[in-house]
Scaffold this active site. Structure first.
Site, PDB file in Angstrom:
ATOM      1  N   HIS A 173       0.829  -1.148   0.005  1.00 50.49           N
ATOM      2  CA  HIS A 173      -0.090   0.038   0.250  1.00 50.49           C
ATOM      3  C   HIS A 173       0.872   1.487  -0.154  1.00 50.49           C
ATOM      4  CE1 HIS A 173      -3.405   2.556   1.739  1.00 50.49           C
ATOM      5  NE2 HIS A 173      -3.794   1.801   0.631  1.00 50.49           N
ATOM      6  N   LYS A 175       2.851   4.483  -1.095  1.00 52.12           N
ATOM      7  CA  LYS A 175       2.828   5.549  -2.296  1.00 52.12           C
ATOM      8  C   LYS A 175       4.030   6.351  -2.229  1.00 52.12           C
ATOM      9  CE  LYS A 175      -1.267   3.726  -1.478  1.00 52.12           C
ATOM     10  NZ  LYS A 175      -2.587   4.239  -1.766  1.00 52.12           N
ATOM     11  N   ASP A 180      15.449  10.919  -9.524  1.00 53.42           N
ATOM     12  CA  ASP A 180      16.644  11.428  -9.172  1.00 53.42           C
ATOM     13  C   ASP A 180      16.627  11.580  -7.557  1.00 53.42           C
ATOM     14  OD1 ASP A 180      17.480  11.020 -11.705  1.00 53.42           O
ATOM     15  OD2 ASP A 180      17.296  13.114 -12.291  1.00 53.42           O
TER      16      ASP A 180
END
Length: 513
Positions: A173, A175, A180
């Protein structure tokens, strides 16, 4: 009393044990949350490197801009990648950037690593896997796609539970989107709704190489214990790695724990050494010559006024850092402090509910009204989920009223025509302050799933900078502006009617959503 002492009863191996109080040599004016660095690495940065975003469209445009500008790495962790035109545009951006890298002189530097959940990413005939296979085929040496499969979905259970329902057992889950040395932390997935009309939260940390390295290593560690997507849409584990659902579960979880804790502990050691070095070089007795030398070479960094703490929660692997820090923050919040807590899915753990109802701070809890719940209008059993959330909300509100805490603990429902609500996190305002000094932002929802079933990550951002505090305050105000205060009459409205079967089933299934 010191915050670190409160963590002692919660610590069980293999979570690192706190053995000493926070550093007593901290520079003057250092914030009161430095106890968190006893658990995780502390990254001190300038507040000018932090930008709070406010809309799905802004988030989507930033993703495209960052992908196109990437030279060394693109690392993206999400629940899934959608299959619409906007998602295809993201994949096209990746292809274009990889192509450019391939055409550059010498060997291509750009590496792309994508981590998704296996069950959610495999749902349907056209899915996250089919979206990404062309990249794997075209750039096999530069692209890696890892699909995390929970070790708890195995054997007969795995054979019997149908698609979609199998996602209730446990998910990847997290995110995190990094390019870079720029990192975006969010609760948003890579899907068209999250780019258009599904409200979430998003923060960009610019030019933050140490933070980018940490999250790269974290995603790689989870990737190493995940299934690897192949060019022919099959999956296989890395050589020598225990299989998540065919291999020994205990052995798999121990390996996963070791890999993730190595990342956390090595980063923590690095940052402690850096902190000690910085502290000693800033002392009056330190060599003026060495300070002048570092200034001349341009390596002298501005004194940090903002601190980033990555908080990881992976209960299947025995890692409960986010839970411990969140519980301690709720426990330690002083009288007249204000905590604004938001979740798209109001289903708090018993421990969080007990702390909210039993501590001294004021709470303003923002949650989704039924119409902006992501499951509103869904087919089949899923269509009853908003009603289950109404029932859970009503039970909590009744408890608040029973304890006569309505003034101190207030519920507010987000409502916005044509939108859904997915924002999560909290903002902490110290007593007497009009601005927050701490926020939590990332993937956890403060519910049973986040604490016990899924892989989660968020960051605690602590800042002394007024301009950044103002940004965070505006973010909070903007979300709460679209809400109404919950009262007894809220649950008397016709659209809040909960069928008897939903009331009976909710206690049995609330740990799965």
């Amino acid at each position: 009393r010191s915050s670190w002492l409160l963590l002692a009863p919660l610590l069980t191996p293999p979570v690192p044990v706190i053995t000493a109080p926070p550093c007593s040599l901290c520079p003057e004016g250092a914030h009161r949350f430095q106890w968190i660095r006893n658990l995780v690495p502390e990254f001190g940065i300038s507040s000018s490197h932090v930008k709070v975003l406010s809309s799905p469209a802004e988030f989507y445009e930033l993703l495209k801009v960052q992908i196109k500008a990437a030279k060394q790495r693109v690392v993206m962790a999400s629940l899934y990648l959608g299959t619409g035109l906007l998602e295809q545009e993201l994949v096209d951006c990746l292809e274009e950037t990889l192509e450019k890298s391939l055409q550059a002189k010498g060997s291509p530097d750009l590496r792309v690593s994508i981590l998704l959940d296996y069950t959610r990413g495999s749902r349907g005939r056209k899915n996250s896997r089919t979206m990404l296979i062309p990249l794997l085929q075209r750039f096999p040496e530069q692209v890696r796609v890892s699909l995390f499969h929970t070790p708890n979905l195995r054997g007969l259970l795995r054979l019997l539970i149908p698609e979609r329902f199998n996602e209730t057992i446990g998910l990847q889950h997290i995110k995190v989107y990094l390019f870079d040395d720029n990192v975006i932390l969010s609760g948003a997935n890579l899907s068209d709704l999250y780019f258009t009309n599904r409200q979430d939260r998003y923060v960009l940390l610019r030019d933050s190489p140490e933070i980018a390295d940490f999250f790269t290593e974290l995603v790689e560690a989870i990737g190493d214990v995940s299934l690897q997507l192949q060019q022919d849409d099959t999956v296989q584990m890395l050589e020598g790695m225990v299989h998540p659902y065919q291999g020994d579960k205990v052995a798999y979880c121990e390996i996963a724990n070791r890999r993730v804790m190595e990342v956390i502990n090595s980063a923590r050691t690095r940052q402690e050494l850096l902190h000690a070095k910085t502290f000693h070089s800033s002392q009056p007795g330190s060599s003026l010559l060495s300070q002048q030398g570092s200034q001349a070479s341009g390596s002298q960094k501005a004194e940090p006024d903002t601190w980033i703490y990555p908080l990881i929660q992976m209960k299947p692997f025995g890692i409960q850092i986010d839970e411990m820090v969140t519980e301690t923050l709720l426990t330690e919040a002083e009288r007249d402090a204000r905590i604004y807590l938001t979740t798209g899915y109001f289903n708090l753990t018993q421990a969080y509910m007990d702390l909210i109802l039993g501590t001294r701070a004021e709470y303003r809890i923002l949650l989704a009204s039924p119409e902006v719940n992501g499951f509103f209008g869904a087919k089949g059993v899923a269509g009853a989920i908003p009603a289950a959330y109404v029932y859970i909300e009503h039970q909590f509100y009744s408890e608040v009223c029973y304890l006569q805490q309505q003034e101190r603990v207030q519920l507010q429902e987000y409502s916005r025509a044509g939108w859904t609500f997915h924002a999560k996190g909290l903002w902490l305002y110290l007593a007497g302050s009009d601005l927050p000094c701490l926020t939590l932002i990332g993937s956890p929802n403060f519910g049973y799933r986040s604490v016990h079933r899924d892989l989660e990550a968020q960051v605690a951002i602590v800042t002394e900078n007024k301009a950044l505090q103002q940004q965070l305050h505006q973010e909070q105000e903007q979300l709460y502006l679209c809400s109404g205060v919950v009262s007894t009459s809220t649950f008397e409205q016709p659209n809040r009617y909960v069928k008897l079967w939903v009331k009976l089933v909710t206690p049995l299934i609330k740990n799965f959503f």
